[in-house]
Design an enzyme around this catalytic site. Structure first.
Site, mmCIF file in Angstrom:
data_model
loop_
_atom_site.group_PDB
_atom_site.id
_atom_site.type_symbol
_atom_site.label_atom_id
_atom_site.label_comp_id
_atom_site.label_asym_id
_atom_site.label_seq_id
_atom_site.Cartn_x
_atom_site.Cartn_y
_atom_site.Cartn_z
ATOM 1 N N HIS A 91 0.824 -1.210 0.000
ATOM 2 C CA HIS A 91 0.000 0.000 0.000
ATOM 3 C C HIS A 91 0.856 1.257 0.000
ATOM 4 C CE1 HIS A 91 0.267 1.178 4.344
ATOM 5 N NE2 HIS A 91 0.347 -0.117 4.580
ATOM 6 N N ASP B 107 6.027 1.994 6.820
ATOM 7 C CA ASP B 107 4.744 1.344 6.572
ATOM 8 C C ASP B 107 3.938 2.211 5.610
ATOM 9 O OD1 ASP B 107 2.348 -0.041 6.735
ATOM 10 O OD2 ASP B 107 1.819 0.761 8.700
ATOM 11 N N GLU C 136 -5.109 1.945 2.636
ATOM 12 C CA GLU C 136 -5.038 0.792 3.543
ATOM 13 C C GLU C 136 -5.249 1.212 4.982
ATOM 14 O OE1 GLU C 136 -2.855 -2.124 6.244
ATOM 15 O OE2 GLU C 136 -2.600 0.039 5.960
#
Length: 350
Positions: free
Chosen positions: A65, A174, A202
């Site tokens: 993502h 992330d 996400e």
């Protein structure tokens, strides 16, 4: 790790959920000359197909993502301070006093809260609510602030990118690291045809992956993610989830997915045969795009391969460069095995 400058560019790029334009442009720039087909769907996902030396025996999709957690302007006070809410899950303890950039103009500000000398004793021990915080951009009035800021503007933490020994410190690992892995694989010579998706949103509910998986309709999926590590002082070993330096992380279950057991076993078999460090995620917590992918259409056999990361969703994260290599290596080998037909996608019952 090769091409660390690209990882730096990806991590320092500002793109919260629903506002992924900037990171999408970097990814398109990097992959467009290496794919046979690339398109952007209505939500903003990048869906790419690359032919390998051979036609795939099982249809495989690799997913990462693009979005990161952040904040969004929700109101402006009469005296020019910005009120905000979170986009994705953020620990309120890491927000106060941080420098931030607001909107596409990257207007600089600082997150403030009531001064400590004006708080009561019980307030000093409590974690302040976001509703009590504000962003100071130096404006003297709402009218002045509106010259530079709009309602709905994204807000990003200011961060740097640096290495300390074998560790990397930066924001948005992330899942910019997952995007980095997919880019590296797209640029490599593939043994089998493979589909790649770079998903939006996400962090706010696995939204982009839901539509991307429906479009691609794979038999197998590998989600390349970043997951929380708690190998820090005063945390018992069994509660540390995973450990930096112990290799790529394989989940067996989280709050959204029970992962395919044969794919988990194959990952550890491949790692052992190729001398790659691999570890289990030792907690049932969190979730990722696998939660929507594995139940797409008629079902998709799904595995998550993650990078262990301390201080996930904070303005600065920490991860191991050696673990980065482990993730890249195991995903590459697993992809070849799965696309090459090592696992059967369907059970035929007569």
């Amino acid at each position: 790790m090769n091409n660390i400058e690209l990882l730096k560019e990806l991590c320092l790029c500002n793109s919260v959920s629903g506002d992924e334009n900037a990171v999408r442009e970097i990814i398109l720039r990097e992959i467009k000359d290496f794919c046979d087909n690339v398109f952007i769907d209505p939500l903003g996902n990048i869906i790419a197909h690359k032919k390998g030396k051979n036609r795939a025996k099982s249809k495989l999709m690799l997913s990462a993502h693009m979005d990161e957690v952040g904040l969004m302007v929700t109101d402006i006070t009469n005296d020019g301070y910005l009120k905000f809410d979170e986009v994705g899950g953020i620990d309120r303890r890491v927000i106060v006093g941080k420098r931030v950039s607001v909107g596409t103009n990257k207007l600089q500000g600082v997150v403030g809260i009531k001064p400590i000398h004006l708080t009561k004793s019980d307030e000093r021990l409590a974690i302040g609510q976001m509703s009590e915080m504000y962003i100071d951009i130096g404006a003297k009035s709402k009218q002045e602030a509106l010259k530079y800021v709009s309602y709905g503007d994204s807000i990003y933490f200011n961060a740097d990118f640096y290495t300390v020994n074998s560790y990397l410190h930066t924001k948005a690992v992330d899942d910019r690291f997952g995007c980095f892995v997919l880019i590296q694989l797209i640029k490599a010579e593939l043994e089998y045809d493979t589909d790649f998706v770079f998903c939006v949103q996400e962090e706010v509910g696995l939204r982009g992956s839901k539509t991307a998986a429906y479009t691609v309709d794979p038999e197998f999926a590998i989600v390349v993610e970043t997951t929380t590590a708690a190998d820090i002082p005063n945390i018992e070993k069994q509660k540390q989830v995973c450990n930096l330096g112990d290799g790529a992380v394989i989940s067996i279950m989280d709050r959204r997915t029970i992962y395919d057991k044969e794919m988990v076993k194959l990952a550890f078999d491949c790692a052992e045969k190729n001398g790659i460090k691999l570890q289990y995620k030792r907690a049932v917590a969190g979730g990722n795009d696998a939660g929507s992918i594995n139940v797409s259409r008629g079902g998709v056999r799904t595995l998550a391969v993650s990078l262990a990361c301390r201080y996930l969703h904070a303005p600065i994260c920490a991860c191991s460069l050696d673990d980065c290599d482990s993730v890249l290596e195991v995903v590459k080998i697993l992809s070849e095995k799965i696309a090459g037909g090592s696992l059967s996608a369907k059970e035929i019952v007569k």
